[in-house]
Structures are given as structure tokens and as C-alpha cells.
Scaffold this motif. Sequence first.
Motif, PDB file in Angstrom:
ATOM      1  N   LEU A   1       0.430  -1.217   0.121  1.00 15.98           N
ATOM      2  CA  LEU A   1      -0.269  -0.057  -0.259  1.00 15.98           C
ATOM      3  C   LEU A   1       0.476   1.988   0.121  1.00 15.98           C
ATOM      4  O   LEU A   1       0.599   2.395  -0.444  1.00 15.98           O
ATOM      5  CB  LEU A   1      -0.716   0.137   0.519  1.00 15.98           C
ATOM      6  N   CYS A   2       1.879   1.393   0.858  1.00  8.02           N
ATOM      7  CA  CYS A   2       3.021   2.588   0.405  1.00  8.02           C
ATOM      8  C   CYS A   2       4.531   2.234  -0.541  1.00  8.02           C
ATOM      9  O   CYS A   2       5.204   2.385  -0.541  1.00  8.02           O
ATOM     10  CB  CYS A   2       3.332   2.071   1.843  1.00  8.02           C
ATOM     11  N   ASP A   3       3.882   2.384  -1.742  1.00  7.52           N
ATOM     12  CA  ASP A   3       5.039   2.188  -3.098  1.00  7.52           C
ATOM     13  C   ASP A   3       5.747   1.197  -2.940  1.00  7.52           C
ATOM     14  O   ASP A   3       7.148   1.279  -3.820  1.00  7.52           O
ATOM     15  CB  ASP A   3       5.539   3.504  -3.176  1.00  7.52           C
TER      16      ASP A   3
ATOM     17  N   CYS B   1       0.674   4.474   5.318  1.00  2.00           N
ATOM     18  CA  CYS B   1       1.459   4.240   5.345  1.00  2.00           C
ATOM     19  C   CYS B   1       2.359   5.899   5.742  1.00  2.00           C
ATOM     20  O   CYS B   1       3.558   6.058   5.719  1.00  2.00           O
ATOM     21  CB  CYS B   1       1.845   4.755   3.560  1.00  2.00           C
ATOM     22  N   GLY B   2       1.358   6.764   6.475  1.00  2.00           N
ATOM     23  CA  GLY B   2       2.283   7.466   7.132  1.00  2.00           C
ATOM     24  C   GLY B   2       2.543   8.871   6.608  1.00  2.00           C
ATOM     25  O   GLY B   2       2.630   8.816   5.810  1.00  2.00           O
ATOM     26  N   LEU B   3       2.843   9.608   7.382  1.00  2.00           N
ATOM     27  CA  LEU B   3       4.045  11.119   7.167  1.00  2.00           C
ATOM     28  C   LEU B   3       5.186  10.114   7.108  1.00  2.00           C
ATOM     29  O   LEU B   3       5.865   9.399   8.100  1.00  2.00           O
ATOM     30  CB  LEU B   3       3.539  11.825   8.093  1.00  2.00           C
TER      31      LEU B   3
ATOM     32  N   LEU C   1       2.559  -1.229  12.350  1.00  2.00           N
ATOM     33  CA  LEU C   1       1.979   0.157  12.528  1.00  2.00           C
ATOM     34  C   LEU C   1       1.778   0.657  13.934  1.00  2.00           C
ATOM     35  O   LEU C   1       1.903  -0.563  14.501  1.00  2.00           O
ATOM     36  CB  LEU C   1       0.784  -0.385  12.633  1.00  2.00           C
ATOM     37  N   ILE C   2       1.755   2.463  14.472  1.00  2.00           N
ATOM     38  CA  ILE C   2       1.824   2.798  14.816  1.00  2.00           C
ATOM     39  C   ILE C   2       0.529   2.952  15.750  1.00  2.00           C
ATOM     40  O   ILE C   2       0.155   3.723  15.421  1.00  2.00           O
ATOM     41  CB  ILE C   2       3.038   4.059  15.102  1.00  2.00           C
TER      42      ILE C   2
ATOM     43  N   ARG D   1       5.396   2.607  11.118  1.00  2.00           N
ATOM     44  CA  ARG D   1       4.247   3.938  10.504  1.00  2.00           C
ATOM     45  C   ARG D   1       3.442   4.393  11.394  1.00  2.00           C
ATOM     46  O   ARG D   1       2.854   3.398  11.561  1.00  2.00           O
ATOM     47  CB  ARG D   1       3.782   2.960   8.629  1.00  2.00           C
ATOM     48  N   ASP D   2       3.500   5.499  11.340  1.00  2.00           N
ATOM     49  CA  ASP D   2       2.250   6.045  11.769  1.00  2.00           C
ATOM     50  C   ASP D   2       1.239   6.188  11.130  1.00  2.00           C
ATOM     51  O   ASP D   2       0.318   6.959  10.225  1.00  2.00           O
ATOM     52  CB  ASP D   2       2.558   7.796  11.647  1.00  2.00           C
TER      53      ASP D   2
END
Length: 542
Positions: free
Chosen positions: A280-282, A330-332, A294-295, A352-353
Motif C-alpha cells: 500500500l505504500c509504493d 503509510c503515515g507521514l 504500525l504505530i 509507520r504512523d
Amino acid sequence: MRRFLSVAAVALILAGACSSDDDASPTTEASGDVGLAAEVELDDGHALVGRLTVDADEAVAPEIEVIGSERSFEIPVEEAATSHELPVAGLRAEQDYRVVVRAGDEEVDLDLQTGKLPFELPLSVETADAERMSDGFTMFNLLRGGDLLDPGDPELAEGEEPPPAGLLVAVDADGEVVWYHQTPHPIGDVRPLSDGRILHEYNDTGARIIDLLGETQQEWAGEIVLGPLEIDEHGRRVAGDDAVEVAVDSMHHEVARLPDGNMLTISTEVRTYDGFDEPLCDEAAGEFDGSYELIVDVIVEYTPDGEIVAEYPLADYFDPVNEARDQNVCGLPFADVFPNWLYAFQGNDDARDWTHANGVVPSPDGEALTVSVRHLSAVLQIDRETGELLWRFGPDGDFEIDDPADFSYYQHAPEWQDDGTLLLYDNGNNRPPADEPDYSRAARYRLDPEAGTVEQVWSYTSQVDGEPAFAPFVGDADMLENGNVLITNGGYQGRDDGITAQLVEVVPDGAEGGDVVFEARLDDPEVGYIVYRAERVPTFYP
């Protein structure tokens, strides 16, 4: 190395005084000759706050008046004692004041001259209608926006002290600083307490209660900042020596004191989720193992002694693997922004946030907690006794609304009102339709959980020189004592005019949603000051 946010939370009972006569009973009147003596001087290292000492031969509750060319006020003393030590706060820089102390038939007249501010505040007041504004001072934290995105490793000359990273100020209606507090580490959420003390979160890892002299009265800190991250990059201990340990990773975005004296905050944890069908995050498909670390946030209630009495892991209410609406994982992309830095600093660069909760308040009846979950554009209502999810508000929630654009997106700072409506700061990230300009606003809703419907009863979008405001991160909206709303457009980015934050007070009526009675702008793009939240403090002396 990531710069820690500084812990802040302390206490001073302003109406009470220190007494050197424990056996003296309170009195309401003093005899004529009481042997009155008083002294005042600026507190050590502070340009605006005076430290006033009053001594007498008998227990007195002196009358204290502070007289200045722009503003005069009284400092109330409710309890009689033979010795008092009090802060003198609410003063402008580089001004002459008289402090008059009276008891019995005696009077002491003192001079106090304030100093020059140790910092520059690039604040300009565009509008200030004092007669229509809610009374008091505007208190807010200042974070250096550039440092948050790219703190780097500050280079200091040998023997040079690092500059304070935490700054909390209070300004009057003219935008003049009348109180400030500096700390080695950044300050986040802040709120005045009913007893005159100030509670604030620091470093995303702890909290303090301070008095107007900036002295710590109580402090709490999480396990990480009392363990592996105890010392910052300058060799300083982050938490105070007397900080009470709380068994949490962090304390971020919200620290509040509940009516029973317990504390309410938001913490974090890292969980591994397996079973994702595709990246999901490239990530490259061939390198993706189907899992993410995941955080996830945890709502925590703890006692003043640091004992955790309730926890509500947000992982219980979302499913990033099977629920499409929860897959913003994916977060910041900033390693030095909380919460990424907290875990990266310990070697976990992959976390990941995900949820990024940024606010929690009790429901009006106290039986539930209302939680703002920024990255999922969700506001949750959680039963405090059972932990059951009662409802989810937002574009993918349990409520229908006439126009999807009227939902809140990436929101902050939920606040229940006396009439049962919910006030939010709606940042507006990813608001539909995608081809329309972005904008942020304050919005007020009436929710009907049984019917699954919601009515937007009020909203106001701030303007900057005729253009709608858009603050994609941080922000606040507070109902004030006179019914006005104080709006913090706390994080502007990339504006050509250099404005980085804006504070607006509106009378919430009229066709446009509000009549502006106060507007102040921060406009130093080099420093890039942003404001997480702002509070109106009616008085320093309750």
C-alpha cells in the motif's frame, strides 16, 4: 538526533500563600499596626514575572494592587498568613509598574521594572475589537516548524548552551506578550487549570503542572523517556528528577486532568499486522512480505501517582487488513516527526504512523470518551466502562450527512458544548471533491446516533487577505465564555506571504458564519513558527 519535546505540568495556588506561621488562624481583618514589610523583584532569569514577598508580625491577607500605564489589576489573597510569596504576572516588557501592598493601616509602595523579552515574537495583530472579544489573555505554544520537519543536529560552539526549544506565551488583545515560559524541550498541548496553575505536555513523552513562576509542581513521564531516551542530544536529562513514571511509551497531543483528579492522555504502541494482499505504500511487490509494523494510539487514564486505571487501544476499533476504510497505513514520510522519531530512535525505522490520534475528551455525561483519529478522519465514541465502540463519526462512519464535504477531515480538538453539539477543528485534508481548493474551518455538529444522522449547525472558514485558510496540520477551536469561538489555524505551509499560523476569534453568527473580532498572524517563514492549540485565559488570578 531528534530534539525532545519538553515536559510541562505544575502547580501554584495563587490565592493561597506560603505561611511561616502554621498555627495562625485565618483572619479577615488586620489590626492597624501589623509590622508590614514587602519586596518585589523580577524572578531570576525572567523578564516579565515578579516575585513578591510580604511579611507581617501577625497573620494578614494583604490587598495587592499592580499599577501600570496601560493596565492595572489586583492580586487576590484569600488566606491570612505571616509570610506570603506570590507571582506578579500579566506585565508587558520594558515597562515601569508600581506594586502597592496594604494591610491594616500600613502600606508599602514598590517599583518593578520589567526587562526585554529574550526572544522575538513575529506576531502581528490585524484586528482587535476589545469590547466584543472574550476577556483575558491568549495563551499558546510555539513550535519551530522547520525544526519539526528537519531538526538536524544543531552545531554549537564549545561551551555554548542550546537554545530553549519549548516556548509558551500569553498575549493581550494588542498582541503584546504578558507572560512566557521557556523549556529545553518543545511544549505541546497546554491548558490553564481552575486553580491558576498550567498543565502542559512536553516532548510527546511527558507532562508537567507549573505555576506562573514556571516552577514544576507535578510531573509525569513515560517509560521510554525515563529509559532509553533519558538523555537528549545535548547530554541533558529530559524528564525532571521527581517525575512520576507512567507505564506508557508516550504522552502526546492531549494531557488533561479529569474532575476526579485522574489524568487523561494519548500514548502509542507498535503492532505488526500480517495478511496484506498487496503493498500500500509504493513498495516493490517482489520485496513486500505482506506485513506492516504500525504505530497505533492508546487512550490512557492514570492516577496522579502514575497508576494506570484504564486503557483503550485504538487497535481494537480498526482493521487495516480487511477494512478498506482503515487502510491509510503509510503515515507521514518524515522520520523526525512524532511518533516516527520515538521508535526510529530505538532502531525501528519500519514503524509507520497509522492512526495518529490527536484529541480525547469525556462525553458530556462522563460515561464515554470522544477520540479524534486524524489519519482515518474518524471521531470515535468509546464507552468508558466496557470499552465498547458506540459510534464512529466521519466520512466512513455511522452517520449520514447531506453533503460529504461537510464531514470533518484530518480533524483536531473535539470539544462538547453545553447544548450537546460537538465542536471540531476540521483541517480539511483530502476533502471532496478533489478538484476544489482545500480549506480548513471550525465546525459544529449535532449528532443523532440512534437515527444515524448528523446536522452541521455552524461552520466558519478563516480568511487570509480574502482567500480561504488551509492549515493541513495542527489546529484548534474553542468556545469562549462569552459565546465567541477562538480558532487556531496553526500550521500553514508554503504561503508566499510568509504567514505560518493565524489566531482568529469570531462572533459565530451572520451569513458568513462569524464576525471577526480578533486576528493575529505569525509571519516569520525562516523560523516557521506553528501553533498546536491556543487557549483564552480569563485571568491569571482565579
